[in-house]
Motif scaffolding. Structure first.
Motif, mmCIF file in Angstrom:
data_model
loop_
_atom_site.group_PDB
_atom_site.id
_atom_site.type_symbol
_atom_site.label_atom_id
_atom_site.label_comp_id
_atom_site.label_asym_id
_atom_site.label_seq_id
_atom_site.Cartn_x
_atom_site.Cartn_y
_atom_site.Cartn_z
ATOM 1 N N LEU A 3 0.879 -1.169 0.000
ATOM 2 C CA LEU A 3 0.000 0.000 0.000
ATOM 3 C C LEU A 3 0.920 1.224 0.000
ATOM 4 O O LEU A 3 1.323 1.712 1.047
ATOM 5 C CB LEU A 3 -0.924 -0.023 1.224
ATOM 6 C CG LEU A 3 -1.792 -1.286 1.348
ATOM 7 C CD1 LEU A 3 -2.594 -1.264 2.636
ATOM 8 C CD2 LEU A 3 -2.695 -1.453 0.146
ATOM 9 N N TRP A 4 1.278 1.652 -1.178
ATOM 10 C CA TRP A 4 2.280 2.690 -1.375
ATOM 11 C C TRP A 4 1.936 3.990 -0.670
ATOM 12 O O TRP A 4 0.798 4.448 -0.720
ATOM 13 C CB TRP A 4 2.454 2.977 -2.861
ATOM 14 C CG TRP A 4 2.959 1.829 -3.661
ATOM 15 C CD1 TRP A 4 2.205 0.954 -4.397
ATOM 16 C CD2 TRP A 4 4.309 1.417 -3.807
ATOM 17 N NE1 TRP A 4 3.019 0.025 -4.990
ATOM 18 C CE2 TRP A 4 4.315 0.285 -4.653
ATOM 19 C CE3 TRP A 4 5.523 1.895 -3.315
ATOM 20 C CZ2 TRP A 4 5.485 -0.373 -5.019
ATOM 21 C CZ3 TRP A 4 6.693 1.247 -3.681
ATOM 22 C CH2 TRP A 4 6.667 0.119 -4.518
ATOM 23 N N LEU A 11 3.564 6.037 -9.554
ATOM 24 C CA LEU A 11 3.529 4.582 -9.693
ATOM 25 C C LEU A 11 3.434 4.187 -11.155
ATOM 26 O O LEU A 11 2.632 4.753 -11.907
ATOM 27 C CB LEU A 11 2.329 4.009 -8.928
ATOM 28 C CG LEU A 11 2.248 4.325 -7.437
ATOM 29 C CD1 LEU A 11 0.974 3.737 -6.835
ATOM 30 C CD2 LEU A 11 3.490 3.827 -6.706
ATOM 31 N N ASP A 12 4.224 3.209 -11.552
ATOM 32 C CA ASP A 12 4.081 2.688 -12.906
ATOM 33 C C ASP A 12 2.779 1.897 -12.998
ATOM 34 O O ASP A 12 2.083 1.696 -11.996
ATOM 35 C CB ASP A 12 5.296 1.835 -13.285
ATOM 36 C CG ASP A 12 5.385 0.527 -12.517
ATOM 37 O OD1 ASP A 12 5.217 0.557 -11.271
ATOM 38 O OD2 ASP A 12 5.641 -0.517 -13.142
ATOM 39 N N ARG A 13 2.426 1.483 -14.193
ATOM 40 C CA ARG A 13 1.158 0.797 -14.417
ATOM 41 C C ARG A 13 0.992 -0.400 -13.491
ATOM 42 O O ARG A 13 -0.049 -0.563 -12.844
ATOM 43 C CB ARG A 13 1.046 0.343 -15.878
ATOM 44 C CG ARG A 13 -0.269 -0.361 -16.201
ATOM 45 C CD ARG A 13 -0.220 -1.100 -17.533
ATOM 46 N NE ARG A 13 0.868 -2.063 -17.590
ATOM 47 C CZ ARG A 13 0.864 -3.261 -16.999
ATOM 48 N NH1 ARG A 13 -0.172 -3.646 -16.281
ATOM 49 N NH2 ARG A 13 1.892 -4.078 -17.107
ATOM 50 N N GLU A 66 -5.952 8.806 -10.066
ATOM 51 C CA GLU A 66 -4.832 8.699 -11.000
ATOM 52 C C GLU A 66 -5.182 7.769 -12.161
ATOM 53 O O GLU A 66 -4.820 8.038 -13.302
ATOM 54 C CB GLU A 66 -3.566 8.210 -10.281
ATOM 55 C CG GLU A 66 -2.366 8.020 -11.190
ATOM 56 C CD GLU A 66 -1.927 9.282 -11.937
ATOM 57 O OE1 GLU A 66 -1.295 9.135 -13.015
ATOM 58 O OE2 GLU A 66 -2.197 10.400 -11.468
ATOM 59 N N ALA A 67 -5.880 6.687 -11.876
ATOM 60 C CA ALA A 67 -6.307 5.785 -12.951
ATOM 61 C C ALA A 67 -7.177 6.542 -13.954
ATOM 62 O O ALA A 67 -7.012 6.376 -15.174
ATOM 63 C CB ALA A 67 -7.054 4.597 -12.367
ATOM 64 N N ASP A 68 -8.074 7.374 -13.456
ATOM 65 C CA ASP A 68 -8.913 8.189 -14.341
ATOM 66 C C ASP A 68 -8.046 9.077 -15.229
ATOM 67 O O ASP A 68 -8.293 9.183 -16.439
ATOM 68 C CB ASP A 68 -9.869 9.075 -13.530
ATOM 69 C CG ASP A 68 -10.974 8.307 -12.839
ATOM 70 O OD1 ASP A 68 -11.186 7.119 -13.146
ATOM 71 O OD2 ASP A 68 -11.622 8.912 -11.950
ATOM 72 N N ARG A 117 12.373 8.298 -15.937
ATOM 73 C CA ARG A 117 11.584 9.503 -15.708
ATOM 74 C C ARG A 117 11.449 9.767 -14.210
ATOM 75 O O ARG A 117 11.572 10.892 -13.747
ATOM 76 C CB ARG A 117 10.198 9.380 -16.345
ATOM 77 C CG ARG A 117 9.366 10.663 -16.194
ATOM 78 C CD ARG A 117 7.934 10.478 -16.634
ATOM 79 N NE ARG A 117 7.180 9.533 -15.837
ATOM 80 C CZ ARG A 117 6.643 9.809 -14.647
ATOM 81 N NH1 ARG A 117 6.805 10.979 -14.089
ATOM 82 N NH2 ARG A 117 5.963 8.892 -13.993
ATOM 83 N N LEU A 118 11.195 8.697 -13.459
ATOM 84 C CA LEU A 118 11.008 8.823 -12.016
ATOM 85 C C LEU A 118 12.247 9.402 -11.335
ATOM 86 O O LEU A 118 12.144 10.192 -10.404
ATOM 87 C CB LEU A 118 10.661 7.448 -11.435
ATOM 88 C CG LEU A 118 10.081 7.388 -10.040
ATOM 89 C CD1 LEU A 118 8.812 8.218 -9.933
ATOM 90 C CD2 LEU A 118 9.793 5.938 -9.666
#
Length: 145
Positions: A3-4, A11-13, A66-68, A117-118
């Motif tokens: 649970l980040w 977060l990547d995909r 974020e998913a949206d 990128r991160l």
């Protein structure tokens, strides 16, 4: 279960999708709907809240937002309540740094372009968290190489 504490935008995909799935499991645990994972250390910080389930629902809502933004479809009807937009939890800078390094190590393997990128940006917390000074959390079990 991960649970980040990191901003879902970092977060990547794979981390975003698995975080959603694992967060739903955490919600079920905190609502007493499953017998497994009841002693999982990552749930400790939610159990410290007056309303643990609302805490994880609020955390999940951040992932869904974020998913949206990415055009993914996370089923918000699976949330067992409404997010509390005023809820704030703390995360230590030590915990955030460890998770950032943990995510980078994972992304180096599965999404090198994401890792590159991160590395250009500092670790940021999930919107539900405020960063305070301190060491890695006592519940953390991740070990970095």
């Amino acid at each position: 279960m991960r649970l980040w504490s990191l901003d879902p935008a970092q977060l990547d995909r794979a981390a975003l999708v698995s975080g959603w799935r694992e967060g739903l499991l955490a919600q079920a645990v905190l609502l007493g709907r499953t017998k497994g994972y009841t002693r999982h250390p990552q749930l400790e910080r939610f159990r410290e809240l007056d309303e643990p389930a609302t805490g994880v629902i609020t955390w999940l809502a951040g992932l869904a937002d974020e998913a949206d933004r990415r055009g993914y479809r996370f089923d918000r009807t699976r949330l067992a309540g409404v997010a509390d937009e005023t809820l704030r939890m703390t995360v230590t800078d030590g915990q955030l740094a460890l998770e950032y390094q943990h995510l980078l190590a994972k992304c180096d393997q599965r999404a090198p372009e994401w890792a590159a990128r991160l590395r250009t940006e500092p670790a940021r917390p999930h919107p539900v968290f405020e960063v305070v000074e301190g060491p890695v959390a006592s519940w953390e079990r991740a070990v970095l190489p």
